[in-house]
Design a protein around this motif. Sequence first.
Motif, PDB file in Angstrom:
ATOM      1  N   THR A 156       0.826  -1.221   0.000  1.00 23.31           N
ATOM      2  CA  THR A 156       0.000   0.000   0.000  1.00 23.31           C
ATOM      3  C   THR A 156       0.855   1.265   0.000  1.00 23.31           C
ATOM      4  O   THR A 156       0.368   2.342  -0.362  1.00 23.31           O
ATOM      5  CB  THR A 156      -0.943   0.017   1.205  1.00 23.31           C
ATOM      6  N   ILE A 157       2.124   1.134   0.394  1.00 20.58           N
ATOM      7  CA  ILE A 157       3.029   2.289   0.310  1.00 20.58           C
ATOM      8  C   ILE A 157       3.225   2.690  -1.148  1.00 20.58           C
ATOM      9  O   ILE A 157       3.295   3.884  -1.483  1.00 20.58           O
ATOM     10  CB  ILE A 157       4.387   1.961   0.961  1.00 20.58           C
ATOM     11  N   PHE A 158       3.289   1.699  -2.022  1.00 20.51           N
ATOM     12  CA  PHE A 158       3.529   1.957  -3.442  1.00 20.51           C
ATOM     13  C   PHE A 158       2.231   2.116  -4.236  1.00 20.51           C
ATOM     14  O   PHE A 158       2.213   2.741  -5.291  1.00 20.51           O
ATOM     15  CB  PHE A 158       4.364   0.812  -4.034  1.00 20.51           C
ATOM     16  N   PHE A 159       1.150   1.525  -3.712  1.00 18.04           N
ATOM     17  CA  PHE A 159      -0.152   1.621  -4.390  1.00 18.04           C
ATOM     18  C   PHE A 159      -1.208   2.099  -3.383  1.00 18.04           C
ATOM     19  O   PHE A 159      -2.100   1.340  -2.993  1.00 18.04           O
ATOM     20  CB  PHE A 159      -0.557   0.263  -4.976  1.00 18.04           C
ATOM     21  N   PRO A 160      -1.105   3.353  -2.945  1.00 14.71           N
ATOM     22  CA  PRO A 160      -2.031   3.849  -1.913  1.00 14.71           C
ATOM     23  C   PRO A 160      -3.489   3.898  -2.358  1.00 14.71           C
ATOM     24  O   PRO A 160      -4.391   3.925  -1.524  1.00 14.71           O
ATOM     25  CB  PRO A 160      -1.499   5.262  -1.617  1.00 14.71           C
ATOM     26  N   GLU A 161      -3.728   3.884  -3.679  1.00 19.46           N
ATOM     27  CA  GLU A 161      -5.101   3.958  -4.177  1.00 19.46           C
ATOM     28  C   GLU A 161      -5.748   2.580  -4.300  1.00 19.46           C
ATOM     29  O   GLU A 161      -6.931   2.486  -4.655  1.00 19.46           O
ATOM     30  CB  GLU A 161      -5.126   4.654  -5.539  1.00 19.46           C
ATOM     31  N   SER A 162      -5.022   1.538  -4.034  1.00 17.48           N
ATOM     32  CA  SER A 162      -5.578   0.189  -4.173  1.00 17.48           C
ATOM     33  C   SER A 162      -6.575  -0.097  -3.068  1.00 17.48           C
ATOM     34  O   SER A 162      -6.539   0.516  -1.988  1.00 17.48           O
ATOM     35  CB  SER A 162      -4.451  -0.848  -4.146  1.00 17.48           C
ATOM     36  N   ASN A 163      -7.471  -1.054  -3.325  1.00 18.86           N
ATOM     37  CA  ASN A 163      -8.469  -1.455  -2.336  1.00 18.86           C
ATOM     38  C   ASN A 163      -7.792  -2.335  -1.289  1.00 18.86           C
ATOM     39  O   ASN A 163      -7.344  -3.452  -1.586  1.00 18.86           O
ATOM     40  CB  ASN A 163      -9.614  -2.206  -3.022  1.00 18.86           C
ATOM     41  N   LEU A 164      -7.725  -1.839  -0.068  1.00 19.67           N
ATOM     42  CA  LEU A 164      -6.962  -2.500   0.992  1.00 19.67           C
ATOM     43  C   LEU A 164      -7.512  -3.890   1.313  1.00 19.67           C
ATOM     44  O   LEU A 164      -6.758  -4.860   1.439  1.00 19.67           O
ATOM     45  CB  LEU A 164      -6.972  -1.630   2.248  1.00 19.67           C
ATOM     46  N   LEU A 165      -8.832  -4.012   1.429  1.00 15.42           N
ATOM     47  CA  LEU A 165      -9.437  -5.290   1.814  1.00 15.42           C
ATOM     48  C   LEU A 165      -9.169  -6.361   0.768  1.00 15.42           C
ATOM     49  O   LEU A 165      -8.747  -7.478   1.105  1.00 15.42           O
ATOM     50  CB  LEU A 165     -10.942  -5.118   2.020  1.00 15.42           C
ATOM     51  N   HIS A 166      -9.410  -6.045  -0.494  1.00 15.89           N
ATOM     52  CA  HIS A 166      -9.244  -7.059  -1.544  1.00 15.89           C
ATOM     53  C   HIS A 166      -7.772  -7.379  -1.783  1.00 15.89           C
ATOM     54  O   HIS A 166      -7.440  -8.526  -2.116  1.00 15.89           O
ATOM     55  CB  HIS A 166      -9.938  -6.602  -2.829  1.00 15.89           C
ATOM     56  N   LEU A 167      -6.894  -6.392  -1.592  1.00 14.68           N
ATOM     57  CA  LEU A 167      -5.457  -6.667  -1.671  1.00 14.68           C
ATOM     58  C   LEU A 167      -5.063  -7.657  -0.576  1.00 14.68           C
ATOM     59  O   LEU A 167      -4.351  -8.634  -0.841  1.00 14.68           O
ATOM     60  CB  LEU A 167      -4.665  -5.368  -1.518  1.00 14.68           C
ATOM     61  N   TRP A 168      -5.544  -7.445   0.637  1.00 14.18           N
ATOM     62  CA  TRP A 168      -5.210  -8.342   1.742  1.00 14.18           C
ATOM     63  C   TRP A 168      -5.781  -9.737   1.511  1.00 14.18           C
ATOM     64  O   TRP A 168      -5.100 -10.744   1.741  1.00 14.18           O
ATOM     65  CB  TRP A 168      -5.754  -7.762   3.056  1.00 14.18           C
ATOM     66  N   LEU A 169      -7.021  -9.813   1.027  1.00 11.30           N
ATOM     67  CA  LEU A 169      -7.652 -11.116   0.823  1.00 11.30           C
ATOM     68  C   LEU A 169      -6.914 -11.952  -0.217  1.00 11.30           C
ATOM     69  O   LEU A 169      -6.688 -13.154  -0.020  1.00 11.30           O
ATOM     70  CB  LEU A 169      -9.117 -10.935   0.418  1.00 11.30           C
ATOM     71  N   TRP A 170      -6.525 -11.344  -1.326  1.00 12.65           N
ATOM     72  CA  TRP A 170      -5.827 -12.095  -2.372  1.00 12.65           C
ATOM     73  C   TRP A 170      -4.403 -12.455  -1.941  1.00 12.65           C
ATOM     74  O   TRP A 170      -3.897 -13.533  -2.264  1.00 12.65           O
ATOM     75  CB  TRP A 170      -5.827 -11.319  -3.686  1.00 12.65           C
ATOM     76  N   THR A 171      -3.764 -11.558  -1.186  1.00 13.09           N
ATOM     77  CA  THR A 171      -2.439 -11.874  -0.654  1.00 13.09           C
ATOM     78  C   THR A 171      -2.531 -13.032   0.341  1.00 13.09           C
ATOM     79  O   THR A 171      -1.724 -13.964   0.315  1.00 13.09           O
ATOM     80  CB  THR A 171      -1.835 -10.634   0.044  1.00 13.09           C
ATOM     81  N   LEU A 172      -3.526 -12.976   1.200  1.00 17.74           N
ATOM     82  CA  LEU A 172      -3.756 -14.064   2.161  1.00 17.74           C
ATOM     83  C   LEU A 172      -4.023 -15.374   1.435  1.00 17.74           C
ATOM     84  O   LEU A 172      -3.498 -16.429   1.822  1.00 17.74           O
ATOM     85  CB  LEU A 172      -4.934 -13.704   3.065  1.00 17.74           C
ATOM     86  N   PHE A 173      -4.822 -15.329   0.383  1.00 13.77           N
ATOM     87  CA  PHE A 173      -5.135 -16.535  -0.380  1.00 13.77           C
ATOM     88  C   PHE A 173      -3.869 -17.141  -0.975  1.00 13.77           C
ATOM     89  O   PHE A 173      -3.677 -18.364  -0.964  1.00 13.77           O
ATOM     90  CB  PHE A 173      -6.139 -16.206  -1.483  1.00 13.77           C
ATOM     91  N   ALA A 174      -2.963 -16.285  -1.483  1.00 12.40           N
ATOM     92  CA  ALA A 174      -1.714 -16.780  -2.062  1.00 12.40           C
ATOM     93  C   ALA A 174      -0.857 -17.477  -1.012  1.00 12.40           C
ATOM     94  O   ALA A 174      -0.253 -18.528  -1.281  1.00 12.40           O
ATOM     95  CB  ALA A 174      -0.934 -15.616  -2.689  1.00 12.40           C
ATOM     96  N   ILE A 175      -0.809 -16.920   0.189  1.00 13.97           N
ATOM     97  CA  ILE A 175      -0.018 -17.519   1.267  1.00 13.97           C
ATOM     98  C   ILE A 175      -0.634 -18.841   1.712  1.00 13.97           C
ATOM     99  O   ILE A 175       0.064 -19.841   1.900  1.00 13.97           O
ATOM    100  CB  ILE A 175       0.082 -16.540   2.448  1.00 13.97           C
ATOM    101  N   VAL A 176      -1.955 -18.850   1.874  1.00 14.70           N
ATOM    102  CA  VAL A 176      -2.644 -20.084   2.276  1.00 14.70           C
ATOM    103  C   VAL A 176      -2.435 -21.175   1.235  1.00 14.70           C
ATOM    104  O   VAL A 176      -2.180 -22.339   1.576  1.00 14.70           O
ATOM    105  CB  VAL A 176      -4.150 -19.818   2.477  1.00 14.70           C
ATOM    106  N   LEU A 177      -2.513 -20.809  -0.040  1.00  7.62           N
ATOM    107  CA  LEU A 177      -2.326 -21.801  -1.106  1.00  7.62           C
ATOM    108  C   LEU A 177      -0.907 -22.349  -1.089  1.00  7.62           C
ATOM    109  O   LEU A 177      -0.690 -23.548  -1.323  1.00  7.62           O
ATOM    110  CB  LEU A 177      -2.652 -21.193  -2.466  1.00  7.62           C
TER     111      LEU A 177
END
Length: 326
Positions: free
Chosen positions: A84-105
């Motif tokens: 989010t430091i580099f992409f402050p306009e990104s959607n925080l919730l969906h960024l976290w969810l997809w990042t979490l999904f990648a780690i879980v996978l």
Amino acid sequence: MDTGTHIVMGIALGGLATLDPVVGIDNPTAHAVMLGTILGSQAPDLDTILKLSNNARYIRNHRGITHSIPAIFIWSVLITGMITIFFPESNLLHLWLWTLFAIVLHVFVDIFNAYGTQALRPFSKKWVALGMINTFDPFIFIAHIVGIIIWLVGAPPGYTFLGVYAVLIVYYIVRFFMQRQIIHQLHELLDDIEQITISPTMKFRQWHIAITTKDRFHVARAVEGTIHFLDEFERVPVPQTDVMKAAEKDKNISAFLSFSPVYRWEVEEFSDHYEVRFIDLRYRSKNYYPFVAIVQLDTNLNIVSSYTGWIFSEEKLRKKLELIPE
């Protein structure tokens, strides 16, 4: 899985995320999510850096706490915060969810290897290893590469990787039934089986097998649906002699014993030293067992040198022992 496969999985998940209406394509959230899935697919393996320290620490800790339930959430928060430091306009919730999904996978697919993970920590330190998929599986890697190529030539990434993962789900199911068939065959061939450890190879229809029965260890290989027995060893409990007790205090030996589920041991006495060796029976290759732990002790039972890891010849093992004093 290996690093290369985790990288292409991260790219694939970034493509799959475009099916999420909030993520979309070619906008700050899409770019942030792509970075999040790539980093998330790598983060649990940060403990690979332990190999720079020594093999004992690496073997004892790799895929341990970094693959645990708390770590999954810690990685997701750290990576999301950094992006989010580099992409402050990104959607925080969906960024976290997809990042979490990648780690879980990442953690989930590692469970299917023979090495396994301690994914149940902090509730259990048991290694969860299903032994269905090789650490590097050519079919899985190539399927991702094909998906990426199809994306690059203009196909929609979301539906492309949805198709790739549908194929891979079927592949995992096939591998599960292949493994179950081998286990069924073994129970027909041997009595008193207490434990079966199956390690897949890179070849689709070849598997390493180590079987523990009441009195013996059996080493076998499954090739094209046929079981080939290769070695047989008497199952002898590790004696609690002074030499063995001193050997088990060594960091390399204790790391090996904390990790290996099926092994045999040897003790040799020389004029000026003792040598204790533990041999993992899961990975027989060309009449050799390459995953070992060995310690040399002087006549006063002080540790002189030791080693644990992968060695494919006795000559190289001797060189390791000379180069690595305790």
